[in-house]
Design an enzyme around this catalytic site. Sequence first.
Site, PDB file in Angstrom:
ATOM      1  N   LYS A 187     -51.218 -17.775  31.378  1.00 58.64           N
ATOM      2  CA  LYS A 187     -51.250 -18.233  29.985  1.00 58.64           C
ATOM      3  C   LYS A 187     -50.552 -19.585  29.830  1.00 58.64           C
ATOM      4  O   LYS A 187     -51.095 -20.513  29.245  1.00 58.64           O
ATOM      5  CB  LYS A 187     -50.578 -17.207  29.055  1.00 58.64           C
ATOM      6  CG  LYS A 187     -51.248 -15.848  29.044  1.00 58.64           C
ATOM      7  CD  LYS A 187     -50.582 -14.888  28.071  1.00 58.64           C
ATOM      8  CE  LYS A 187     -49.126 -14.598  28.382  1.00 58.64           C
ATOM      9  NZ  LYS A 187     -48.900 -13.929  29.678  1.00 58.64           N
TER      10      LYS A 187
ATOM     11  N   ARG B 298     -47.341  -9.961  20.621  1.00 57.81           N
ATOM     12  CA  ARG B 298     -47.269  -9.019  21.736  1.00 57.81           C
ATOM     13  C   ARG B 298     -47.265  -7.577  21.256  1.00 57.81           C
ATOM     14  O   ARG B 298     -47.191  -6.668  22.086  1.00 57.81           O
ATOM     15  CB  ARG B 298     -45.990  -9.281  22.524  1.00 57.81           C
ATOM     16  CG  ARG B 298     -46.189 -10.084  23.824  1.00 57.81           C
ATOM     17  CD  ARG B 298     -44.804 -10.324  24.397  1.00 57.81           C
ATOM     18  NE  ARG B 298     -44.699 -10.558  25.793  1.00 57.81           N
ATOM     19  CZ  ARG B 298     -44.645 -11.770  26.365  1.00 57.81           C
ATOM     20  NH1 ARG B 298     -44.834 -12.860  25.653  1.00 57.81           N
ATOM     21  NH2 ARG B 298     -44.436 -11.878  27.647  1.00 57.81           N
TER      22      ARG B 298
ATOM     23  N   ARG C 153     -43.534 -17.863  41.418  1.00 52.33           N
ATOM     24  CA  ARG C 153     -43.504 -18.834  40.311  1.00 52.33           C
ATOM     25  C   ARG C 153     -42.202 -19.649  40.321  1.00 52.33           C
ATOM     26  O   ARG C 153     -41.114 -19.120  40.489  1.00 52.33           O
ATOM     27  CB  ARG C 153     -43.625 -18.098  38.965  1.00 52.33           C
ATOM     28  CG  ARG C 153     -43.384 -19.011  37.766  1.00 52.33           C
ATOM     29  CD  ARG C 153     -43.970 -18.476  36.491  1.00 52.33           C
ATOM     30  NE  ARG C 153     -43.288 -17.312  35.957  1.00 52.33           N
ATOM     31  CZ  ARG C 153     -43.657 -16.690  34.835  1.00 52.33           C
ATOM     32  NH1 ARG C 153     -44.718 -17.097  34.149  1.00 52.33           N
ATOM     33  NH2 ARG C 153     -43.003 -15.633  34.415  1.00 52.33           N
TER      34      ARG C 153
ATOM     35  N   ARG D  79     -37.250 -17.787  37.695  1.00 51.59           N
ATOM     36  CA  ARG D  79     -36.717 -17.045  36.561  1.00 51.59           C
ATOM     37  C   ARG D  79     -36.107 -15.728  37.011  1.00 51.59           C
ATOM     38  O   ARG D  79     -36.654 -15.024  37.843  1.00 51.59           O
ATOM     39  CB  ARG D  79     -37.836 -16.796  35.532  1.00 51.59           C
ATOM     40  CG  ARG D  79     -38.041 -17.959  34.585  1.00 51.59           C
ATOM     41  CD  ARG D  79     -39.303 -17.842  33.782  1.00 51.59           C
ATOM     42  NE  ARG D  79     -39.522 -16.524  33.170  1.00 51.59           N
ATOM     43  CZ  ARG D  79     -40.570 -16.235  32.409  1.00 51.59           C
ATOM     44  NH1 ARG D  79     -41.495 -17.156  32.166  1.00 51.59           N
ATOM     45  NH2 ARG D  79     -40.712 -15.039  31.900  1.00 51.59           N
TER      46      ARG D  79
ATOM     47  N   ARG E  53     -42.061  -5.363  33.159  1.00 50.17           N
ATOM     48  CA  ARG E  53     -42.781  -6.207  32.196  1.00 50.17           C
ATOM     49  C   ARG E  53     -44.258  -5.857  32.152  1.00 50.17           C
ATOM     50  O   ARG E  53     -44.880  -5.888  31.083  1.00 50.17           O
ATOM     51  CB  ARG E  53     -42.582  -7.688  32.560  1.00 50.17           C
ATOM     52  CG  ARG E  53     -41.195  -8.195  32.146  1.00 50.17           C
ATOM     53  CD  ARG E  53     -40.799  -9.457  32.878  1.00 50.17           C
ATOM     54  NE  ARG E  53     -41.712 -10.555  32.637  1.00 50.17           N
ATOM     55  CZ  ARG E  53     -41.897 -11.565  33.479  1.00 50.17           C
ATOM     56  NH1 ARG E  53     -41.245 -11.608  34.629  1.00 50.17           N
ATOM     57  NH2 ARG E  53     -42.721 -12.522  33.183  1.00 50.17           N
TER      58      ARG E  53
END
Length: 216
Positions: free
Chosen positions: A15, A90, A129, A162, A173
């Site tokens: 996203k 969300r 990431r 992160r 998550r």
Amino acid sequence: MATYIVLLGPPGAGKGTQAKLIAEKLGLAHISSGDLFRENLKAQTELGILAQSYMTKGELVPDDVTIAMIRDRLSRPDCAQGALLDGFPRTPAQADALATMLASLGGSVKCVPLIAVPAAVLIERLSGRWSCRAAGHVYHEKFNPPKQAGICDLDGSELYQREDDKLETVQNRIAVYERQTAPLIEYYRQRGLLVEVDGARPIEEVGADLLAVVTR
Ligand code: ADP
Ligand code: ADP
């Protein structure tokens, strides 16, 4: 009239990567709820400190504060042409609140592209990431590496992994997404706004499909 687009998809679907590209091409503001929470955390605002306890566990920040943060963001001048929403809504309550906010601005959600990616691929993406400290530009050590390791191509700032991208938190998550956010797929399908895009392909191919969807 302003254009509002909601990008839907599980954590790691792409996203943020796609939103930055599309928002720039269409001249829309890119609103990432995760980036807004991280900015608040960095600045140690009351909101940031409250959000932190949820974010580190991979849980959702409560609806009331999240909705208030987005309402404030949407009212800023750079949203005059509209916005590309990434990570918000969300929950169905957030989606209802968004519809009300946009109605008061004289607009509505134009379309909701769903970036669909299988869970196994998400884990591989999130574990590799790297995000930039200055503006949240995202890279992947294998799929989208920066020119120089550890440095953002676009603004030269440091890249970091992160805290919530570690395996344990990622699994939670994804479970939270399935439980609390996936119902939005049906929510927007029923309103005739959902368009599914296959996100398990190279970044450029997914981007081309998304651009076609949001400009038609
Ligand atoms: P989201 O905002 O949905 O959580 P990101 O845009 O941050 O997802 O992407 C998650 C990770 O996957 C990043 O490391 C990014 O570079 C990488 N990525 C994004 N899209 C693709 C793709 N189509 N193929 C391979 N890797 C991707
Ligand atoms: P990802 O890009 O991997 O999907 P985000 O950066 O969007 O992750 O979100 C990071 C965290 O910020 C979430 O796990 C959650 O704690 C919080 N968050 C972001 N957006 C929302 C939202 N709309 N509602 C509640 N919490 C949110």
